[in-house]
Design a protein around this motif. Structure first.
Motif, PDB file in Angstrom:
ATOM      1  N   GLN B  92       0.821  -1.218   0.000  1.00 23.39           N
ATOM      2  CA  GLN B  92       0.000   0.000   0.000  1.00 23.39           C
ATOM      3  C   GLN B  92       0.860   1.276   0.000  1.00 23.39           C
ATOM      4  O   GLN B  92       0.472   2.299  -0.554  1.00 23.39           O
ATOM      5  N   GLU B  93       2.060   1.170   0.619  1.00 20.61           N
ATOM      6  CA  GLU B  93       2.944   2.346   0.695  1.00 20.61           C
ATOM      7  C   GLU B  93       3.334   2.861  -0.692  1.00 20.61           C
ATOM      8  O   GLU B  93       3.656   4.025  -0.858  1.00 20.61           O
ATOM      9  N   LEU B  94       3.320   1.970  -1.679  1.00 22.89           N
ATOM     10  CA  LEU B  94       3.663   2.401  -3.043  1.00 22.89           C
ATOM     11  C   LEU B  94       2.651   3.434  -3.541  1.00 22.89           C
ATOM     12  O   LEU B  94       2.980   4.310  -4.340  1.00 22.89           O
ATOM     13  N   GLU B  95       1.414   3.313  -3.056  1.00 25.42           N
ATOM     14  CA  GLU B  95       0.359   4.266  -3.436  1.00 25.42           C
ATOM     15  C   GLU B  95       0.561   5.611  -2.717  1.00 25.42           C
ATOM     16  O   GLU B  95       0.143   6.651  -3.197  1.00 25.42           O
ATOM     17  N   ASN B  96       1.158   5.540  -1.523  1.00 21.36           N
ATOM     18  CA  ASN B  96       1.272   6.746  -0.682  1.00 21.36           C
ATOM     19  C   ASN B  96       2.523   7.566  -0.944  1.00 21.36           C
ATOM     20  O   ASN B  96       2.777   8.535  -0.235  1.00 21.36           O
ATOM     21  N   ILE B  97       3.316   7.159  -1.906  1.00 22.90           N
ATOM     22  CA  ILE B  97       4.616   7.813  -2.119  1.00 22.90           C
ATOM     23  C   ILE B  97       4.494   9.346  -2.137  1.00 22.90           C
ATOM     24  O   ILE B  97       3.565   9.891  -2.728  1.00 22.90           O
ATOM     25  N   ALA B  98       5.420   9.955  -1.398  1.00 21.60           N
ATOM     26  CA  ALA B  98       5.553  11.427  -1.318  1.00 21.60           C
ATOM     27  C   ALA B  98       4.398  12.121  -0.604  1.00 21.60           C
ATOM     28  O   ALA B  98       4.316  13.350  -0.633  1.00 21.60           O
ATOM     29  N   HIS B  99       3.508  11.356   0.070  1.00 23.99           N
ATOM     30  CA  HIS B  99       2.549  12.010   0.960  1.00 23.99           C
ATOM     31  C   HIS B  99       3.318  12.439   2.215  1.00 23.99           C
ATOM     32  O   HIS B  99       4.333  11.827   2.554  1.00 23.99           O
ATOM     33  N   PRO B 100       2.820  13.449   2.931  1.00 26.90           N
ATOM     34  CA  PRO B 100       3.613  13.964   4.059  1.00 26.90           C
ATOM     35  C   PRO B 100       4.048  12.899   5.076  1.00 26.90           C
ATOM     36  O   PRO B 100       5.168  12.952   5.578  1.00 26.90           O
ATOM     37  N   GLU B 101       3.185  11.943   5.369  1.00 28.42           N
ATOM     38  CA  GLU B 101       3.537  10.949   6.392  1.00 28.42           C
ATOM     39  C   GLU B 101       4.102   9.659   5.785  1.00 28.42           C
ATOM     40  O   GLU B 101       4.328   8.685   6.503  1.00 28.42           O
ATOM     41  N   ALA B 102       4.315   9.638   4.488  1.00 28.01           N
ATOM     42  CA  ALA B 102       4.709   8.379   3.826  1.00 28.01           C
ATOM     43  C   ALA B 102       6.165   8.012   4.097  1.00 28.01           C
ATOM     44  O   ALA B 102       6.990   8.879   4.410  1.00 28.01           O
ATOM     45  N   ILE B 103       6.453   6.728   4.013  1.00 30.87           N
ATOM     46  CA  ILE B 103       7.844   6.249   4.135  1.00 30.87           C
ATOM     47  C   ILE B 103       8.619   6.622   2.868  1.00 30.87           C
ATOM     48  O   ILE B 103       9.783   6.980   2.913  1.00 30.87           O
ATOM     49  N   LEU B 104       7.931   6.513   1.734  1.00 27.67           N
ATOM     50  CA  LEU B 104       8.612   6.643   0.443  1.00 27.67           C
ATOM     51  C   LEU B 104       8.593   8.084  -0.069  1.00 27.67           C
ATOM     52  O   LEU B 104       7.590   8.784   0.053  1.00 27.67           O
ATOM     53  N   SER B 105       9.718   8.464  -0.643  1.00 29.58           N
ATOM     54  CA  SER B 105       9.822   9.820  -1.196  1.00 29.58           C
ATOM     55  C   SER B 105      10.431   9.739  -2.597  1.00 29.58           C
ATOM     56  O   SER B 105      10.851   8.670  -3.034  1.00 29.58           O
ATOM     57  N   ALA B 106      10.497  10.882  -3.273  1.00 30.37           N
ATOM     58  CA  ALA B 106      10.967  10.886  -4.665  1.00 30.37           C
ATOM     59  C   ALA B 106      12.435  10.477  -4.785  1.00 30.37           C
ATOM     60  O   ALA B 106      12.871   9.985  -5.815  1.00 30.37           O
ATOM     61  N   ILE B 107      13.189  10.714  -3.716  1.00 34.34           N
ATOM     62  CA  ILE B 107      14.551  10.181  -3.616  1.00 34.34           C
ATOM     63  C   ILE B 107      14.570   9.421  -2.289  1.00 34.34           C
ATOM     64  O   ILE B 107      14.116   9.960  -1.279  1.00 34.34           O
TER      65      ILE B 107
END
Lengths: 318, 277
Positions: B92-107
């Motif tokens: 599910q985290e793949l969907e949340n990328i770059a949201h403020p509380e997400a683990i994943l970011s653009a880099i």
């Protein structure tokens, strides 16, 4: 103690290496007689990475990530080459991972006087202070440098700004304990007329200034600032109350060094006169006294200026 | 040992899925440097799915893990689907990328998955890896330290400080995998500083070198297997020849594909149709 700050810290590292297997020492091809002994006796935990300061910091970060307490050793101005490595791989990374890295930087201010401006270092205080998470440790003599070693036992990042010369001792007692506040009251007359704040080598020049002022009947409180980032500012502020302030550092004026700490702490209208390095490179050749004099830092001249300022402020008040 | 037909198909399927998921990440965050990510999908898939890495548990800093450093920060987002698939965080985290509380970011940041260090600013990973490999050797631990690097990234001078030191110290458990997509941000490496016969430069500094086809799972598998089984005292280099923007003709055909993005509509079309190479 007839030794330099560098020798004082290296001596502590050497003693600690014998009992702590998790210390690693890296040098960027920079030496000292004591270091010869260290690398001979601990070849597994000493490495010369070569004249490569960027890699010095990166390799240190990698070793620290695996649990070692790190010491890096290089000439002070040459750490500036590794600024981004310090920023990303030490300061920023320490927000995610536990790191204990201690950068020993030899050649504070113009202690490498005869080597000229490429080897002088007036930027490090403000540059390092601008980075989150790193302490700038600025001992003022050999005893203080040895005492500063205790800071390395805790997780964290530190830049030790060390003089390359043997400095006139300020702390005679061998049992001097590093103050938790990050500063130390060197002289505290009952009714001070002003407060002098200094760091590093300038603390010994400032002690001389305090003595010269005393000869003129001016009593100066003198505070030695030993840590330039995470010092106890609230406690320090209490020492500054209602006194004209004078700061002394072998660093640029008005660019984020000791004077900017004091700008923040002083009361509105409280007088602060910063002494430091003006915004230029001095290219004449000379020893340290001569170089500092060329930059406008001469004890006799400073004493004259301070007494004029104090007389004026007194007559303004009267 | 050669792979069975079944293993080859498994790796190909995983690599295609990683390629699709990476495109979808770009659809959610246009800032993702998609061309740089697509050149690394196959090599990351083979590295992570073929059992080359010791990752005893899908938890951050798990003991006895091999260390992996994604020095090629912008191009390592292809790792996100792989790490989700291996159980490091919910898919599910793949969907949340770059949201403020997400683990994943653009880099990728550090502190999760297999991200030991911070990357994105290029040319730092190999120096850190040298320190880690030296530490592990001193501590008598046998974990491998593996670095994913770009070929454009080799322009950074600090990388060569690390290359020289690794060779001198004979960091035999240090493995550098270079995604040789032959393009930097502003054009072809050949037009900037050519990496022609770069092996000779590494060999001169005491490295053992290999080269493979970076979009062929069999070639990648054979090269990685040979590299990880080698018992020489040298640090090891694998040059994987890849295509920047692999599977997307308009990216493959552009010298400046590093800065190009794809529309959501185009991404849907590509995910539906698969790689067009």
């Amino acid at each position: 103690m007839n030794a330099s700050m560098r020798d004082a810290i290296l001596n502590e590292v050497y003693k600690d290496l014998q009992q702590d297997e998790e210390i690693f020492f890296l040098s960027a091809d920079f030496g000292a007689p004591l270091l010869d002994q260290l690398r001979r006796d601990f070849p597994q935990r000493f490495l010369n990475v070569g004249i490569a300061e960027q890699n010095l910091v990166n390799v240190a970060a990698g070793l620290a990530l695996e649990g070692f307490r790190l010491f890096t050793y290089a000439i002070a101005p040459f750490y500036l080459r590794a600024l981004e490595q310090i920023r990303n791989n030490l300061c920023l990374l320490s927000q995610y991972r536990r790191l204990n890295v201690n950068m020993l930087a030899v050649g504070a201010g113009c202690s490498y006087d005869m080597a000229g401006p490429t080897h002088h270092c007036f930027e490090d205080i403000s540059v390092l202070r601008s980075l989150p998470g790193i302490e700038v440790v600025s001992p003022s003599d050999t005893v203080a440098a040895a005492a500063a070693y205790c800071l390395t036992k805790k997780e964290g990042l530190r830049y030790f700004r060390l003089d390359s010369k043997i400095i006139e001792p300020l702390y005679v007692q061998e049992d001097f304990i590093w103050p938790k506040s990050g500063w130390h009251l060197l002289s505290n007359p009952k009714e001070p007329d002003c407060c002098l704040l200094s760091t590093g080598y300038m603390s010994s020049m400032t002690a001389q200034i305090a003595r010269l002022l005393q000869e003129q009947g001016i009593a100066a409180r003198h505070i030695d600032i030993l840590q330039l980032k995470y010092l106890d500012e609230e406690l320090l502020k209490k020492q500054l109350t209602q006194l004209p302030l004078f700061s002394f550092e072998e660093a640029y004026i008005g660019k984020g060094g000791l004077d900017s700490i004091l700008h923040k702490l002083r009361e509105p209208g409280q007088n602060l006169k910063p002494y430091g390095i003006p915004d230029r490179f001095e290219t004449s050749h000379g020893n340290r006294r001569e170089t500092l004099k060329a930059y406008g830092l001469c004890p006799e001249k400073i004493v004259e200026e301070i007494s004029k300022i104090l007389i004026k402020s007194k007559s303004d008040t009267d | 040992m050669e792979m069975s037909e079944e293993q080859i198909n498994f790796l190909r399927c995983k690599a295609d899925w990683v390629w699709q998921q990476t495109l979808l990440l770009h659809g959610r965050v246009p800032e993702v440097r998609i061309a740089s990510c697509l050149s690394a999908c196959d090599l990351l898939s083979v590295l992570f799915y073929a059992g080359f890495l010791s990752l005893p548990e899908p938890t951050y800093l798990c003991p006895k893990r091999d260390r992996f450093i994604a020095s090629k920060g912008h191009g390592s987002l292809a790792l996100f689907p792989i790490l989700a698939d291996l159980g490091f965080f919910p898919v599910q985290e793949l969907e949340n990328i770059a949201h403020p509380e997400a683990i994943l970011s653009a880099i990728p940041a550090a502190g999760f998955g297999t991200f030991e260090t911070l990357n994105g600013s290029l040319g730092h990973g190999l120096g850190l890896a040298c320190g880690m490999a030296l530490a592990l050797r001193t501590q008598k631990k046998d974990a491998k330290v593996i670095v994913l690097h770009g070929d454009g990234e080799l322009y950074e001078g600090a990388v060569w400080e690390a290359i020289m030191l690794a060779g001198q110290l004979e960091l035999s458990r240090l493995y550098l995998i270079v995604d040789c997509n032959a393009k930097s941000m502003l054009g072809k490496c050949d037009d900037i500083i050519s990496w022609h016969n770069v092996e000779a430069r590494f060999e001169a500094f005491g490295w053992e070198c290999r080269r493979c086809q970076g979009h062929d799972v069999e070639s990648l598998h054979a090269a990685l297997q040979s590299m990880f089984q080698a018992d020489s005292a040298k640090p090891k280099l694998l040059l994987a020849d890849t295509i920047k923007g692999h599977g997307v003709p308009e990216l493959e055909n552009s010298d400046i594909c590093h800065v190009l993005g794809l529309s959501k509509q185009r991404i849907d079309q590509l995910v539906e149709g698969g790689r067009q190479t």
